[in-house]
Design a protein around this motif. Sequence first.
Motif, PDB file in Angstrom:
ATOM      1  N   MET A   1      36.279  29.596  38.357  1.00 57.96           N
ATOM      2  CA  MET A   1      36.589  30.524  39.437  1.00 57.96           C
ATOM      3  C   MET A   1      35.962  31.895  39.135  1.00 57.96           C
ATOM      4  SD  MET A   1      38.347  29.130  41.859  1.00 57.96           S
ATOM      5  CE  MET A   1      39.434  27.745  42.214  1.00 57.96           C
ATOM      6  N   LYS A   2      35.257  32.463  40.105  1.00 59.60           N
ATOM      7  CA  LYS A   2      34.568  33.743  39.916  1.00 59.60           C
ATOM      8  C   LYS A   2      35.403  34.877  40.510  1.00 59.60           C
ATOM      9  CE  LYS A   2      30.929  32.168  41.996  1.00 59.60           C
ATOM     10  NZ  LYS A   2      29.568  32.088  42.593  1.00 59.60           N
ATOM     11  N   ILE A   3      35.587  35.919  39.704  1.00 54.53           N
ATOM     12  CA  ILE A   3      36.403  37.061  40.118  1.00 54.53           C
ATOM     13  C   ILE A   3      35.580  38.341  40.023  1.00 54.53           C
ATOM     14  CG2 ILE A   3      38.452  38.439  39.606  1.00 54.53           C
ATOM     15  CD1 ILE A   3      39.763  35.948  38.498  1.00 54.53           C
ATOM     16  N   GLN A  18      39.148  42.152  30.549  1.00 55.62           N
ATOM     17  CA  GLN A  18      39.457  41.520  29.260  1.00 55.62           C
ATOM     18  C   GLN A  18      40.585  40.498  29.408  1.00 55.62           C
ATOM     19  OE1 GLN A  18      41.155  44.095  26.214  1.00 55.62           O
ATOM     20  NE2 GLN A  18      40.058  42.980  24.619  1.00 55.62           N
ATOM     21  N   THR A  19      41.629  40.878  30.152  1.00 55.54           N
ATOM     22  CA  THR A  19      42.779  39.989  30.322  1.00 55.54           C
ATOM     23  C   THR A  19      42.396  38.725  31.072  1.00 55.54           C
ATOM     24  OG1 THR A  19      44.266  41.905  30.380  1.00 55.54           O
ATOM     25  CG2 THR A  19      45.131  39.819  31.224  1.00 55.54           C
ATOM     26  N   LEU A  20      41.617  38.868  32.148  1.00 61.50           N
ATOM     27  CA  LEU A  20      41.237  37.698  32.939  1.00 61.50           C
ATOM     28  C   LEU A  20      40.245  36.810  32.193  1.00 61.50           C
ATOM     29  CD1 LEU A  20      40.899  39.310  36.489  1.00 61.50           C
ATOM     30  CD2 LEU A  20      42.738  37.840  35.654  1.00 61.50           C
ATOM     31  N   GLU A  21      39.322  37.420  31.452  1.00 61.15           N
ATOM     32  CA  GLU A  21      38.364  36.612  30.689  1.00 61.15           C
ATOM     33  C   GLU A  21      39.038  35.855  29.558  1.00 61.15           C
ATOM     34  OE1 GLU A  21      34.170  38.999  31.500  1.00 61.15           O
ATOM     35  OE2 GLU A  21      35.276  39.396  29.640  1.00 61.15           O
ATOM     36  N   GLU A  22      40.107  36.407  29.027  1.00 59.69           N
ATOM     37  CA  GLU A  22      40.879  35.683  28.006  1.00 59.69           C
ATOM     38  C   GLU A  22      41.524  34.427  28.592  1.00 59.69           C
ATOM     39  OE1 GLU A  22      43.644  38.498  26.463  1.00 59.69           O
ATOM     40  OE2 GLU A  22      42.186  39.454  25.124  1.00 59.69           O
ATOM     41  N   ASP A  23      41.743  34.439  29.897  1.00 61.26           N
ATOM     42  CA  ASP A  23      42.281  33.264  30.579  1.00 61.26           C
ATOM     43  C   ASP A  23      41.170  32.411  31.194  1.00 61.26           C
ATOM     44  OD1 ASP A  23      44.809  33.974  29.897  1.00 61.26           O
ATOM     45  OD2 ASP A  23      45.603  33.954  31.936  1.00 61.26           O
ATOM     46  N   PHE A 105      50.927  48.465  36.587  1.00 62.90           N
ATOM     47  CA  PHE A 105      51.295  47.058  36.659  1.00 62.90           C
ATOM     48  C   PHE A 105      51.034  46.396  35.313  1.00 62.90           C
ATOM     49  CE2 PHE A 105      46.917  47.573  37.945  1.00 62.90           C
ATOM     50  CZ  PHE A 105      46.253  46.640  37.155  1.00 62.90           C
ATOM     51  N   SER A 106      51.665  45.259  35.099  1.00 61.87           N
ATOM     52  CA  SER A 106      51.454  44.481  33.886  1.00 61.87           C
ATOM     53  C   SER A 106      50.206  43.622  34.038  1.00 61.87           C
ATOM     54  CB  SER A 106      52.671  43.584  33.621  1.00 61.87           C
ATOM     55  OG  SER A 106      52.334  42.534  32.735  1.00 61.87           O
ATOM     56  N   PRO A 107      49.252  43.691  33.106  1.00 61.32           N
ATOM     57  CA  PRO A 107      48.071  42.831  33.200  1.00 61.32           C
ATOM     58  C   PRO A 107      48.428  41.353  33.264  1.00 61.32           C
ATOM     59  CG  PRO A 107      47.727  44.548  31.555  1.00 61.32           C
ATOM     60  CD  PRO A 107      49.168  44.624  31.955  1.00 61.32           C
ATOM     61  N   ARG A 108      49.478  40.951  32.573  1.00 59.30           N
ATOM     62  CA  ARG A 108      49.893  39.550  32.596  1.00 59.30           C
ATOM     63  C   ARG A 108      50.465  39.159  33.961  1.00 59.30           C
ATOM     64  NH1 ARG A 108      46.970  36.606  29.518  1.00 59.30           N
ATOM     65  NH2 ARG A 108      46.690  37.588  27.490  1.00 59.30           N
ATOM     66  N   ARG A 113      49.487  36.391  39.189  1.00 63.10           N
ATOM     67  CA  ARG A 113      49.240  36.447  40.637  1.00 63.10           C
ATOM     68  C   ARG A 113      47.868  35.890  40.981  1.00 63.10           C
ATOM     69  NH1 ARG A 113      52.207  41.210  43.869  1.00 63.10           N
ATOM     70  NH2 ARG A 113      54.084  41.399  42.624  1.00 63.10           N
ATOM     71  N   VAL A 114      46.882  36.199  40.145  1.00 61.90           N
ATOM     72  CA  VAL A 114      45.540  35.654  40.362  1.00 61.90           C
ATOM     73  C   VAL A 114      45.591  34.131  40.341  1.00 61.90           C
ATOM     74  CG1 VAL A 114      43.263  35.363  39.294  1.00 61.90           C
ATOM     75  CG2 VAL A 114      44.246  37.650  39.538  1.00 61.90           C
ATOM     76  N   ARG A 115      46.256  33.571  39.343  1.00 60.23           N
ATOM     77  CA  ARG A 115      46.354  32.113  39.250  1.00 60.23           C
ATOM     78  C   ARG A 115      47.092  31.530  40.450  1.00 60.23           C
ATOM     79  NH1 ARG A 115      44.588  29.486  35.162  1.00 60.23           N
ATOM     80  NH2 ARG A 115      44.057  30.493  33.177  1.00 60.23           N
ATOM     81  N   ALA A 116      48.158  32.200  40.867  1.00 58.96           N
ATOM     82  CA  ALA A 116      48.942  31.709  42.002  1.00 58.96           C
ATOM     83  C   ALA A 116      48.124  31.737  43.283  1.00 58.96           C
ATOM     84  CB  ALA A 116      50.210  32.551  42.160  1.00 58.96           C
TER      85      ALA A 116
END
Length: 234
Positions: A1-3, A18-23, A105-108, A113-116
């Motif tokens: 998935m591209k963000i 950084q947070t999203l790339e870690e996921d 907001f919390s990065p996590r 929310r991105v995943r949802a």
Amino acid sequence: MKILIVEDDSAIRHLIQQTLEEDNFECQAVDNGLVALDFVQKMQPDLIVLDRMLPGLDGLEICCRIRQNKSIKDPYIIMLTAKGEEMDRIIGLSTGVDDYMVKPFSPRELTARVRAVLRRSLRQLEPVQIYQTLHFAIDLDRRTATRLHGGNSELLDLTTIEFKLLSTFLSYPNRVWSRAQLIEKLWGDDFFGEDRVVDSHVARLRKKVEFDSSKPTFIKTVSGVGYKFEDSDG
């Protein structure tokens, strides 16, 4: 998935990326509204994390241009803003924003929310092949929506959410749907945000299916409840 991440604060932009790339998401990040539109055209992202206040173009204008541009893949949009007033949220949702987060907001939480939001696009409609009423036909296998009028047919250009919304309406003509019921039908437990997002998607769908969206014939508002779909000779 591209963000695509559009945020002018370098510290916040780096933290989100950084947070999203870690996921294991594929991310690009920019700090300017005009640059963002170029990236959207070239990258065709699945989702955009979009700041409300930006140099060049603000987030609302970017969102409007994306939704109006037929050459751009219709991405999900999560808007970030330092403003928490209800009117700002309503304006954001009316321009086609799918979800809304207020800084700080919390990065996590953002990752959740991105995943949802992305899981919404993977949900399957009910295993019924075709819904048809007097003026509309939906083929779920081929993912086509057609408007019928005077012996002619017109193929409708709908986004994923608009297609699912119209399918829901056609599956139960004359049924009154509350916003909560439509949210459950379209997104289930993956939904984060406010029920006004339904109003935004209904308004966009009306522009594509109604002969005059200011005087809807098919998708009727039921005051104090929600919406229902009617399709008759009258």
